[in-house]
Design a protein around this motif. Structure first.
Motif, PDB file in Angstrom:
ATOM      1  N   UNK A   4      59.529  39.195  53.875  1.00 50.92           N
ATOM      2  CA  UNK A   4      60.674  39.561  53.298  1.00 50.92           C
ATOM      3  C   UNK A   4      60.440  40.348  51.943  1.00 50.92           C
ATOM      4  N   UNK A   5      59.675  39.735  51.064  1.00 57.14           N
ATOM      5  CA  UNK A   5      59.626  40.296  49.727  1.00 57.14           C
ATOM      6  C   UNK A   5      58.718  41.472  49.750  1.00 57.14           C
ATOM      7  N   UNK A   6      58.051  41.847  50.725  1.00 56.80           N
ATOM      8  CA  UNK A   6      57.373  42.917  50.705  1.00 56.80           C
ATOM      9  C   UNK A   6      58.241  44.225  51.657  1.00 56.80           C
ATOM     10  N   UNK A   7      59.292  43.716  52.161  1.00 59.16           N
ATOM     11  CA  UNK A   7      60.034  44.546  53.173  1.00 59.16           C
ATOM     12  C   UNK A   7      59.045  45.144  54.230  1.00 59.16           C
ATOM     13  N   UNK A   8      58.063  44.093  54.534  1.00 61.78           N
ATOM     14  CA  UNK A   8      57.290  44.687  55.679  1.00 61.78           C
ATOM     15  C   UNK A   8      57.613  44.980  56.989  1.00 61.78           C
ATOM     16  N   UNK A   9      57.402  45.710  57.805  1.00 62.71           N
ATOM     17  CA  UNK A   9      58.026  45.979  59.273  1.00 62.71           C
ATOM     18  C   UNK A   9      57.010  46.971  59.825  1.00 62.71           C
ATOM     19  N   UNK A  10      57.516  47.090  61.228  1.00 59.97           N
ATOM     20  CA  UNK A  10      56.670  48.184  62.017  1.00 59.97           C
ATOM     21  C   UNK A  10      57.968  48.879  62.780  1.00 59.97           C
ATOM     22  N   UNK A 140      61.801  48.137  66.557  1.00 59.79           N
ATOM     23  CA  UNK A 140      61.480  47.682  65.222  1.00 59.79           C
ATOM     24  C   UNK A 140      60.684  46.268  65.313  1.00 59.79           C
ATOM     25  N   UNK A 141      59.818  46.119  64.389  1.00 55.67           N
ATOM     26  CA  UNK A 141      59.118  44.541  64.528  1.00 55.67           C
ATOM     27  C   UNK A 141      59.378  44.099  63.054  1.00 55.67           C
ATOM     28  N   UNK A 142      60.204  42.996  63.028  1.00 56.53           N
ATOM     29  CA  UNK A 142      60.490  42.449  61.732  1.00 56.53           C
ATOM     30  C   UNK A 142      61.555  43.269  60.954  1.00 56.53           C
ATOM     31  N   UNK A 143      62.490  43.854  61.493  1.00 52.92           N
ATOM     32  CA  UNK A 143      63.524  44.556  60.812  1.00 52.92           C
ATOM     33  C   UNK A 143      64.766  44.469  62.024  1.00 52.92           C
ATOM     34  N   UNK A 144      65.833  43.878  61.784  1.00 46.47           N
ATOM     35  CA  UNK A 144      67.022  43.792  62.628  1.00 46.47           C
ATOM     36  C   UNK A 144      67.598  44.933  63.070  1.00 46.47           C
ATOM     37  N   UNK A 145      67.203  45.754  63.921  1.00 51.09           N
ATOM     38  CA  UNK A 145      67.640  46.896  64.607  1.00 51.09           C
ATOM     39  C   UNK A 145      67.707  48.108  63.338  1.00 51.09           C
ATOM     40  N   UNK A 147      68.261  47.597  60.145  1.00 49.47           N
ATOM     41  CA  UNK A 147      69.301  47.346  59.296  1.00 49.47           C
ATOM     42  C   UNK A 147      68.951  46.708  57.751  1.00 49.47           C
ATOM     43  N   UNK A 148      67.515  46.913  57.543  1.00 48.32           N
ATOM     44  CA  UNK A 148      67.108  46.234  56.569  1.00 48.32           C
ATOM     45  C   UNK A 148      66.921  44.994  56.325  1.00 48.32           C
ATOM     46  N   UNK A 149      67.330  44.138  57.400  1.00 45.29           N
ATOM     47  CA  UNK A 149      67.065  42.589  57.306  1.00 45.29           C
ATOM     48  C   UNK A 149      65.748  42.280  57.921  1.00 45.29           C
ATOM     49  N   UNK A 150      65.153  41.587  57.108  1.00 45.19           N
ATOM     50  CA  UNK A 150      63.700  41.069  57.579  1.00 45.19           C
ATOM     51  C   UNK A 150      63.396  39.636  57.247  1.00 45.19           C
ATOM     52  N   UNK A 151      62.268  39.157  57.778  1.00 46.14           N
ATOM     53  CA  UNK A 151      62.121  37.695  57.438  1.00 46.14           C
ATOM     54  C   UNK A 151      60.419  37.765  57.153  1.00 46.14           C
ATOM     55  N   UNK A 152      60.036  36.380  57.005  1.00 46.82           N
ATOM     56  CA  UNK A 152      58.808  36.111  56.581  1.00 46.82           C
ATOM     57  C   UNK A 152      58.287  35.153  57.462  1.00 46.82           C
ATOM     58  N   UNK A 153      57.169  35.801  58.439  1.00 46.93           N
ATOM     59  CA  UNK A 153      56.467  34.913  59.384  1.00 46.93           C
ATOM     60  C   UNK A 153      55.370  35.662  59.845  1.00 46.93           C
ATOM     61  N   UNK A 154      54.501  34.940  60.602  1.00 45.22           N
ATOM     62  CA  UNK A 154      53.419  35.388  61.237  1.00 45.22           C
ATOM     63  C   UNK A 154      53.709  35.812  62.742  1.00 45.22           C
ATOM     64  N   UNK A 155      53.175  36.930  63.237  1.00 44.21           N
ATOM     65  CA  UNK A 155      53.246  37.426  64.590  1.00 44.21           C
ATOM     66  C   UNK A 155      51.937  37.412  65.332  1.00 44.21           C
ATOM     67  N   UNK A 156      51.677  37.070  66.564  1.00 40.72           N
ATOM     68  CA  UNK A 156      50.492  37.545  67.219  1.00 40.72           C
ATOM     69  C   UNK A 156      50.984  37.953  68.613  1.00 40.72           C
ATOM     70  N   UNK A 219      54.345  52.612  63.654  1.00 40.67           N
ATOM     71  CA  UNK A 219      54.063  52.667  62.221  1.00 40.67           C
ATOM     72  C   UNK A 219      54.199  51.501  61.376  1.00 40.67           C
ATOM     73  N   UNK A 220      53.320  51.449  60.434  1.00 37.67           N
ATOM     74  CA  UNK A 220      53.352  50.275  59.442  1.00 37.67           C
ATOM     75  C   UNK A 220      54.187  50.545  58.297  1.00 37.67           C
ATOM     76  N   UNK A 221      54.935  49.838  57.779  1.00 37.00           N
ATOM     77  CA  UNK A 221      55.620  50.088  56.546  1.00 37.00           C
ATOM     78  C   UNK A 221      55.302  48.699  55.596  1.00 37.00           C
ATOM     79  N   UNK A 222      54.718  49.035  54.423  1.00 43.36           N
ATOM     80  CA  UNK A 222      54.282  47.945  53.384  1.00 43.36           C
ATOM     81  C   UNK A 222      53.493  46.997  54.203  1.00 43.36           C
ATOM     82  N   UNK A 223      52.792  47.258  55.053  1.00 39.40           N
ATOM     83  CA  UNK A 223      51.626  46.281  55.545  1.00 39.40           C
ATOM     84  C   UNK A 223      50.212  46.856  55.207  1.00 39.40           C
ATOM     85  N   UNK A 224      49.311  45.959  55.060  1.00 37.34           N
ATOM     86  CA  UNK A 224      48.034  46.592  54.770  1.00 37.34           C
ATOM     87  C   UNK A 224      47.076  45.599  55.452  1.00 37.34           C
ATOM     88  N   UNK A 225      45.692  45.989  55.442  1.00 40.60           N
ATOM     89  CA  UNK A 225      44.660  45.144  56.066  1.00 40.60           C
ATOM     90  C   UNK A 225      44.478  43.596  55.688  1.00 40.60           C
TER      91      UNK A 225
END
Length: 229
Positions: A4-10, A140-145, A147-156, A219-225
């Motif tokens: 969430x602190x990175x605003x990371x999403x797909x 969206x992955x990790x963004x609530x539709x 709406x810029x509401x994101x979480x912190x977790x691992x997804x596989x 597309x990745x937003x605020x995600x890195x290797x």
């Protein structure tokens, strides 16, 4: 790893309209922060208040599947709380509004077992078309539709199947030697439907690469290797 602190999403713009009535979402999720809304997958038009279809952990640490558009059109929320931050949860949502019995239109499975006790159970009407895969919306992955509401977790192993309410046993199975342990199965040969996708996150240089054969890449937003773990 989404933070969430990175605003990371797909995100992925939908190329063509998929099934309006039937779909499946499957994901393995490991929680990091509790007591906050943590979206897993959904669609929306980016509007801050309206038109979002979502699968997420709510702020009470329950799992919710809902459609919000100036109020809830449908909303199914578990009574059970999911607060084990050391565990991986397999969450599988089967959506099929063509079912005659309302309770069969949204089914929630966690670690291979169907949830049957709900805090909220407002189901879609029979044959209702909610355009989950409509071209006016974005996945969206990790963004609530959007709406810029994101979480912190691992997804596989995030899978979306367009047009089929696929059995939970297509995604996992109970271990032969430890029958209480639910473990993943190879999903690469499933039929994903036109707008379906399979994100295995194995390519650190292209985390949004779709392995379903549909090339429905994200597309990745605020995600890195370094977010691959």
């Amino acid at each position: 790893r989404f933070q969430d602190s990175d605003s990371s999403e797909m995100s992925r713009a939908i190329a063509s309209t998929g099934s309006n009535t039937t779909w499946t979402v499957s994901a393995w999720v490991k929680r990091v922060e509790l007591g906050q809304s943590s979206p897993i997958f959904g669609t929306g038009d980016g509007n801050a208040n309206n038109d979002a279809r979502m699968v997420f952990f709510d702020a009470d640490d329950k799992i919710e599947c809902s459609y919000y558009n100036s109020g809830y059109t449908y909303e199914v929320t578990t009574n059970r709380l999911f607060r084990d931050i050391s565990a991986w949860y397999h969450i599988c949502i089967l959506f099929d509004s063509t079912q005659g019995v309302a309770a069969n239109r949204i089914k929630i499975y966690v670690n291979g077992t169907q949830e049957t006790s709900f805090a909220t159970s407002s189901y879609p009407s029979e044959d209702a078309a909610f355009n989950f895969g409509n071209t006016s919306y974005t996945h969206y992955v990790n963004d609530m539709g959007g709406r810029n509401i994101r979480g912190s977790h691992y997804i596989a192993e995030l899978v979306y199947i367009d047009g089929t309410a696929s059995a939970v046993t297509n995604f996992g199975e109970f271990d032969e030697d430890s029958p209480t342990i639910w473990k993943p199965k190879d999903v690469s040969e499933l039929t994903f439907g036109d707008e379906g996708f399979y994100l295995d996150y194995e390519d650190s240089g292209d985390l949004g690469d779709d392995e379903s054969g549909n090339t429905n890449d994200f597309a990745e937003t605020n995600l890195a290797a370094t977010d691959q773990t």
